[in-house]
Design an enzyme around this catalytic site. Structure first.
Site, PDB file in Angstrom:
ATOM      1  N   TYR A 182      45.276  45.981  36.524  1.00 23.37           N
ATOM      2  CA  TYR A 182      43.850  46.211  36.264  1.00 23.37           C
ATOM      3  C   TYR A 182      43.404  47.506  36.920  1.00 23.37           C
ATOM      4  O   TYR A 182      44.034  48.005  37.857  1.00 23.37           O
ATOM      5  CB  TYR A 182      43.003  45.035  36.776  1.00 23.37           C
ATOM      6  CG  TYR A 182      42.960  44.894  38.281  1.00 23.37           C
ATOM      7  CD1 TYR A 182      41.973  45.531  39.034  1.00 23.37           C
ATOM      8  CD2 TYR A 182      43.899  44.113  38.960  1.00 23.37           C
ATOM      9  CE1 TYR A 182      41.922  45.396  40.417  1.00 23.37           C
ATOM     10  CE2 TYR A 182      43.854  43.971  40.337  1.00 23.37           C
ATOM     11  CZ  TYR A 182      42.857  44.623  41.066  1.00 23.37           C
ATOM     12  OH  TYR A 182      42.815  44.497  42.429  1.00 23.37           O
ATOM     13  N   CYS A 183      42.306  48.067  36.416  1.00 20.80           N
ATOM     14  CA  CYS A 183      41.726  49.285  36.964  1.00 20.80           C
ATOM     15  C   CYS A 183      40.257  49.324  36.541  1.00 20.80           C
ATOM     16  O   CYS A 183      39.736  48.350  35.998  1.00 20.80           O
ATOM     17  CB  CYS A 183      42.492  50.522  36.489  1.00 20.80           C
ATOM     18  SG  CYS A 183      42.587  50.677  34.692  1.00 20.80           S
ATOM     19  N   THR A 184      39.588  50.435  36.741  1.00 16.72           N
ATOM     20  CA  THR A 184      38.142  50.492  36.525  1.00 16.72           C
ATOM     21  C   THR A 184      37.756  50.210  35.079  1.00 16.72           C
ATOM     22  O   THR A 184      37.008  49.286  34.777  1.00 16.72           O
ATOM     23  CB  THR A 184      37.583  51.861  36.954  1.00 16.72           C
ATOM     24  OG1 THR A 184      37.976  52.130  38.304  1.00 16.72           O
ATOM     25  CG2 THR A 184      36.062  51.878  36.846  1.00 16.72           C
ATOM     26  N   CYS A 189      45.485  51.334  34.104  1.00 19.28           N
ATOM     27  CA  CYS A 189      46.414  50.199  34.010  1.00 19.28           C
ATOM     28  C   CYS A 189      47.139  50.184  32.673  1.00 19.28           C
ATOM     29  O   CYS A 189      48.234  49.611  32.563  1.00 19.28           O
ATOM     30  CB  CYS A 189      45.693  48.884  34.255  1.00 19.28           C
ATOM     31  SG  CYS A 189      44.209  48.592  33.304  1.00 19.28           S
ATOM     32  N   ILE A 211      38.016  46.416  34.930  1.00 17.63           N
ATOM     33  CA  ILE A 211      37.070  45.665  35.753  1.00 17.63           C
ATOM     34  C   ILE A 211      35.669  45.733  35.162  1.00 17.63           C
ATOM     35  O   ILE A 211      34.905  44.761  35.218  1.00 17.63           O
ATOM     36  CB  ILE A 211      37.055  46.224  37.190  1.00 17.63           C
ATOM     37  CG1 ILE A 211      38.465  46.202  37.790  1.00 17.63           C
ATOM     38  CG2 ILE A 211      36.098  45.440  38.080  1.00 17.63           C
ATOM     39  CD1 ILE A 211      38.630  47.132  38.980  1.00 17.63           C
TER      40      ILE A 211
END
Length: 292
Positions: A182-184, A189, A211
């Site tokens: 996961y990432c922003t 990701c 996210i």
């Protein structure tokens, strides 16, 4: 009265002439009075722009008129009006600088060979069905104020360190386990999941929309804890007023979500610091001091 809004977006798609896209995007943003940061490569488009809501809506519509960008998933958030002091539109070899441009394969459907995409709802279904490892695809300082519960947070200060981190053997015990990257907003990701699969991680998923999309869906009632670090003057956003504060001031340990640049102008270190010690922010005072 002007209502400031911010768009976060990306799309992986082959682009024959990135420089032409750069000029078009620059002129479009300048004509609308938008600020922000846009990166273009032969593999697609990645940006964050902000301004008055009417101008932002026009930007969205006109960008989607370009056939390669018609399916971009734009994510909205509230701005303050001074979030981006300037506009930067650049062509880069990589949309995200992992330092491995030869590994990324892109077609008109996006990244080839990446992890299986999961919507926020599908993520909950997977977690209910099996034990998964959340793998943070961001810089480690971002995770200090918010992350998924019990996530693995690699010790990296920028994306270029991920390849060496994966090749170090630290995470080989996870190669036969289900992993959710996961990432922003989803772009880091998406690349990271492909790098992991290339290195023998057998069951890799990626949180579609990152996210930001998860927070839109579940707020603070799901698996996310804390605030989301963002790369503009806001520094951090919360999904609800009930967001937990999990960050701790690097000087005194007080709970805080406030992040600030090191006062040394030649330094790029980001530090979690309370209001009391904000004026003393210097990475030389940090117990884990390093020079970037």
């Amino acid at each position: 009265m002007a209502i400031p809004k911010i768009l976060l977006y990306y799309v992986f798609t082959p682009l024959a002439d990135p420089e032409a896209i750069r000029l078009w995007q620059r002129d479009l943003c300048e004509s609308l009075g938008l600020g922000g940061r846009i990166l273009i490569s032969r593999d697609g488009l990645n940006g964050t722009v902000g301004g008055d809501i009417r101008a932002v809506k026009t930007y969205l519509r006109k960008t989607r008129e370009y056939p390669a960008f018609k399916n971009i998933d734009f994510k909205w958030s509230d701005g303050r009006g001074d979030d981006f002091p300037r506009l930067a539109v650049r062509v880069r070899e990589e949309l995200v600088s992992f330092g491995a441009p030869g590994e990324l394969k892109v077609d008109h459907n996006g990244v080839v060979g990446g992890g299986k995409r999961l919507s926020p709802e599908q993520l909950h279904e997977l977690v209910a069905d099996k034990a998964v490892t959340f793998f943070d695809g961001r810089n480690s300082f971002e995770a200090e104020i918010g992350r998924f519960k019990d996530a693995v947070v690699p010790d990296v200060s920028n994306t270029r360190e991920f390849v060496a981190e994966l090749d170090s053997g630290k995470y080989d015990h996870l190669k036969d386990k289900p992993i959710v990257t996961y990432c922003t907003g989803g772009i880091r990701c998406e690349v990271l999941s492909g790098l992991m699969r290339n290195r023998g991680f057998s069951e890799v998923y990626q949180l579609d929309g990152g996210i930001a999309k998860y927070g839109e869906t579940f707020g603070d009632s799901g698996l996310w804890e804390g605030s989301l670090y963002v790369f503009d003057k806001r520094m951090a956003i919360d999904f609800t007023p009930e967001s937990a504060i999990i960050g701790k001031c690097y000087r005194c340990g007080t709970a805080t979500k406030h992040m600030q640049n090191c006062h040394n102008l030649s330094c790029r270190v980001q530090l979690v610091v309370c209001e009391v010690h904000a004026a003393e922010t210097a990475c030389s005072l940090h117990p884990m001091h390093t020079t970037i």
